[in-house]
Design an enzyme around this catalytic site. Structure first.
Site, PDB file in Angstrom:
ATOM      1  N   ASP A   1      50.341 -21.175  24.695  1.00  0.00           N
ATOM      2  CA  ASP A   1      49.343 -21.426  25.743  1.00  0.00           C
ATOM      3  C   ASP A   1      49.036 -22.923  25.718  1.00  0.00           C
ATOM      4  O   ASP A   1      47.949 -23.345  25.303  1.00  0.00           O
ATOM      5  CB  ASP A   1      48.090 -20.584  25.487  1.00  0.00           C
ATOM      6  CG  ASP A   1      48.394 -19.098  25.540  1.00  0.00           C
ATOM      7  OD1 ASP A   1      48.879 -18.638  26.586  1.00  0.00           O
ATOM      8  OD2 ASP A   1      48.178 -18.407  24.532  1.00  0.00           O
TER       9      ASP A   1
ATOM     10  N   GLY B   1      48.004 -21.234  19.533  1.00  0.00           N
ATOM     11  CA  GLY B   1      49.456 -21.325  19.726  1.00  0.00           C
ATOM     12  C   GLY B   1      49.841 -22.331  20.802  1.00  0.00           C
ATOM     13  O   GLY B   1      49.136 -22.484  21.801  1.00  0.00           O
TER      14      GLY B   1
ATOM     15  N   HIS C   1      50.486 -14.192  16.584  1.00  0.00           N
ATOM     16  CA  HIS C   1      49.126 -14.288  16.036  1.00  0.00           C
ATOM     17  C   HIS C   1      49.183 -14.407  14.505  1.00  0.00           C
ATOM     18  O   HIS C   1      48.421 -15.159  13.900  1.00  0.00           O
ATOM     19  CB  HIS C   1      48.322 -13.023  16.355  1.00  0.00           C
ATOM     20  CG  HIS C   1      48.055 -12.809  17.808  1.00  0.00           C
ATOM     21  ND1 HIS C   1      48.612 -11.779  18.529  1.00  0.00           N
ATOM     22  CD2 HIS C   1      47.276 -13.489  18.689  1.00  0.00           C
ATOM     23  CE1 HIS C   1      48.180 -11.816  19.776  1.00  0.00           C
ATOM     24  NE2 HIS C   1      47.382 -12.847  19.907  1.00  0.00           N
TER      25      HIS C   1
HETATM   26  O1  PAF Z   1      44.564 -17.177  23.615  1.00  0.00           O
HETATM   27  C1  PAF Z   1      43.776 -16.196  23.611  1.00  0.00           C
HETATM   28  O2  PAF Z   1      44.073 -15.122  23.092  1.00  0.00           O
HETATM   29  C2  PAF Z   1      42.404 -16.340  24.266  1.00  0.00           C
HETATM   30  O3  PAF Z   1      42.478 -17.110  25.402  1.00  0.00           O
HETATM   31  C3  PAF Z   1      41.330 -16.876  23.284  1.00  0.00           C
HETATM   32  C4  PAF Z   1      41.639 -18.278  22.820  1.00  0.00           C
HETATM   33  C5  PAF Z   1      41.226 -15.945  22.080  1.00  0.00           C
HETATM   34  C6  PAF Z   1      39.976 -16.897  23.979  1.00  0.00           C
HETATM   35  O4  PAF Z   1      39.587 -15.620  24.393  1.00  0.00           O
END
Ligand code: PAF
Length: 292
Positions: free
Chosen positions: A152, A149, A37
């Site tokens: 995903d 990211g 993150h």
């Molecule tokens: O990737 C995530 O953490 C979630 O799917 C997101 C994009 C914040 C949506 O809730």
């Protein structure tokens, strides 16, 4: 760093930033922040004048038997990490702030096809929940750029498609996957793994990397590569959902004409669902695996 819980206050803050001609970056998260993150926040800080990170554990993207209640929440730590990362503003709305008293009746955004394959097949409704919350955050923040990211990968393609279909004037920036020393992709859900599982979990990435290497070295029997990897993972105790070599743009099973490939995998280890992927370029002259 400003910490806001109200949409109206956030809109006011952002209006002032826009008046000052400052570009806005958005990093949506569900919290329990890790270095993956923080890589998103770091890129946002480098590319935008004012960065909004959001933390919201979105109930819409969890199935009825999934881990909504257990999902790790660590707001205090997250705040500190965001301050160190020079994030400008944290938006932490309560559920009622976003959905009012009746979340169940909310409008749902559904991206066709992409929301139904791979993780969408195993987690019905998951991607509708993701698309709906991201669409709401795009409308609230109206960023110039939003950061997601590559970990995903399917989510990233789905958000790109939604952005295009709904004519959002937002650049979607994909950021490399952060990994621990053994290769395991960082994820908030890795905290569900015990010590032994944590050691085994990195195999998912190693199977992806070795399938990519086999393609780079000339192997073109994609089905066989998928089967071999699935077997290896099952033998190690994973319950494999999918291990698929796909066209990187539309996630259709890769053909020998495709040049941009992504190998997607999802597998359950203990109580933890892991997903990961590796992207690669297949070129007649030179074949290389992208670092991802
Ligand atoms: O990737 C995530 O953490 C979630 O799917 C997101 C994009 C914040 C949506 O809730």
């Amino acid at each position: 760093m400003q910490i806001l819980t109200s949409t109206a206050e956030l809109r006011e803050v952002l209006a002032l930033q826009r008046l000052g001609g400052r570009s806005i970056g958005l990093v949506p998260t569900m919290g329990n922040l890790h270095s993956g993150h923080l890589k998103l926040v770091d890129s946002a800080v480098k590319q935008c004048d004012f960065v909004v990170s959001t933390i919201f554990v979105n109930p819409l993207q969890f199935g009825p038997n999934e881990d909504l209640e257990a999902y790790p929440r660590s707001l205090r730590d997250d705040q500190e990490k965001l301050i160190s990362a020079a994030c400008s503003c944290l938006f932490v709305p309560a559920e009622e702030e976003l959905f009012g008293p009746e979340r169940k009746d909310t409008t749902i955004i559904s991206v066709p096809e992409m929301s139904e394959i791979y993780c969408g097949k195993s987690r019905p409704g998951h991607f509708d929940g993701v698309a709906t919350i991201v669409c709401k955050l795009f409308n609230i923040v109206q960023p110039d750029k939003a950061f997601f990211g590559y970990k995903d990968y399917q989510q990233l393609l789905l958000i790109r498609r939604m952005t295009q279909d709904l004519s959002f004037d937002i650049e979607i920036v994909g950021i490399e996957t952060a990994r621990n020393a053994s290769g395991l992709a960082l994820s908030s859900r890795n905290s569900y793994l015990d010590r032994e599982e944590l050691a085994t979990a990195a195999m998912l990435y190693h199977c992806l990397a070795s399938a990519a290497d086999a393609i780079i070295n000339g192997s073109r029997d994609y089905l066989k590569l998928e089967k071999t990897a699935t077997q290896k993972l099952s033998d190690a105790g994973f319950v494999v959902d999918y291990f698929s070599i796909c066209n990187a743009e539309n996630l259709v099973a890769a053909s020998h004409q495709d040049r941009s490939l992504v190998i997607l995998a999802a597998a359950i280890l203990g109580s933890c669902r892991l997903i990961d992927n590796v992207q690669l370029q297949v070129d007649v002259q030179s074949i290389e695996r992208q670092v991802n």
